[in-house]
Scaffold this active site. Structure first.
Site, PDB file in Angstrom:
ATOM      1  N   LYS A  41       0.631  -1.211   0.059  1.00  0.00           N
ATOM      2  CA  LYS A  41      -0.110   0.028   0.120  1.00  0.00           C
ATOM      3  C   LYS A  41       0.800   1.283   0.017  1.00  0.00           C
ATOM      4  O   LYS A  41       0.480   2.274  -0.341  1.00  0.00           O
ATOM      5  CB  LYS A  41      -0.822  -0.137   1.144  1.00  0.00           C
ATOM      6  N   GLY A  42       2.055   1.107   0.549  1.00  0.00           N
ATOM      7  CA  GLY A  42       2.946   2.236   0.680  1.00  0.00           C
ATOM      8  C   GLY A  42       2.907   3.442  -0.244  1.00  0.00           C
ATOM      9  O   GLY A  42       3.291   4.328   0.130  1.00  0.00           O
ATOM     10  N   GLU A  99       8.089   2.521  -6.054  1.00  0.00           N
ATOM     11  CA  GLU A  99       7.895   2.205  -4.742  1.00  0.00           C
ATOM     12  C   GLU A  99       8.052   3.530  -3.749  1.00  0.00           C
ATOM     13  O   GLU A  99       8.710   4.319  -4.140  1.00  0.00           O
ATOM     14  CB  GLU A  99       9.398   1.464  -4.342  1.00  0.00           C
ATOM     15  N   ASP A 103      14.108  -0.532   1.525  1.00  0.00           N
ATOM     16  CA  ASP A 103      14.751  -0.810   2.854  1.00  0.00           C
ATOM     17  C   ASP A 103      15.635  -2.125   2.764  1.00  0.00           C
ATOM     18  O   ASP A 103      17.033  -1.777   2.209  1.00  0.00           O
ATOM     19  CB  ASP A 103      13.636  -0.900   3.833  1.00  0.00           C
TER      20      ASP A 103
END
Ligand code: PRP
Length: 179
Positions: A41-42, A99, A103
């Site tokens: 979802k980010g 994105e 990370d």
């Protein structure tokens, strides 16, 4: 509480980063159109802003949904594919994978592998944020907005246990902070 958190990246800085990314993408894709694949979802807020800054035509938006964090503030290490691409969605297409943050690099790698299975004409990666100190899997980011330190960030789509995606700025949540 939000009032105690420090704004890490302001609205203005985010908007400038989005604009700079869109300009770089436009320069590279001159004369070609794109299929934009985003990772939910980010990235939902970032991709909405990015595609509206792009001059490059976007033929189609496709959505992948991956999950790695659960309720924790560090990645669990296991990436689940919650929503996959429709069959053939990116075959022979020029794909821009979008994105919110790279990370460990695990989610992006899973997304890349799902895309490659469909044999697109090309794949490039755009991420608003990158946290290189936490990289476990090497990831080549073609268009990187802002490189950040190893801090847990929320807002502008990024969550903490599903909350705070709606904050217009990006905040750092310090260790031990309580919502
Ligand atoms: C976050 C973020 C990236 C991914 C990056 O998603 O949106 O997709 O983690 O981490 P990684 O490089 O360590 O894989 P998350 O799994 O929390 O799901 P969400 O987007 O639904 O919040």
């Amino acid at each position: 509480m939000k009032e105690q958190w420090v704004v890490y990246i302001s609205r203005e800085e985010i908007a400038q980063a989005v604009k700079t990314l869109a300009q770089a993408i436009d320069k590279d894709y001159e004369g070609r159109s794109l299929v934009v694949v985003t990772v939910l979802k980010g990235a939902f807020i970032f991709v909405a802003d990015l595609i509206r800054e792009l001059e490059t035509p976007v033929d189609r938006i496709e959505l992948l949904r991956l999950s790695s964090y659960g309720a924790a503030t560090t990645s669990s290490g296991e990436v689940k594919v919650l929503v996959d691409l429709p069959p053939g969605a990116v075959t022979d297409q020029h794909v821009l994978l979008v994105e919110d943050i790279v990370d460990s690099g695990r989610s992006t790698t899973v997304a890349f592998n799902l895309l490659k299975e469909q044999q697109p004409a090309s794949i490039k990666l755009c991420s608003l944020l990158s946290k290189p100190e936490r990289r476990v899997v090497p990831v080549d980011i073609d268009y990187c907005g802002i490189t950040i330190e190893d801090k847990f960030v929320i807002g502008y789509g990024l969550d903490w246990d599903e909350r705070y995606r709606d904050l217009p700025e990006i905040y750092v949540v310090e260790d031990g902070a309580k919502s």
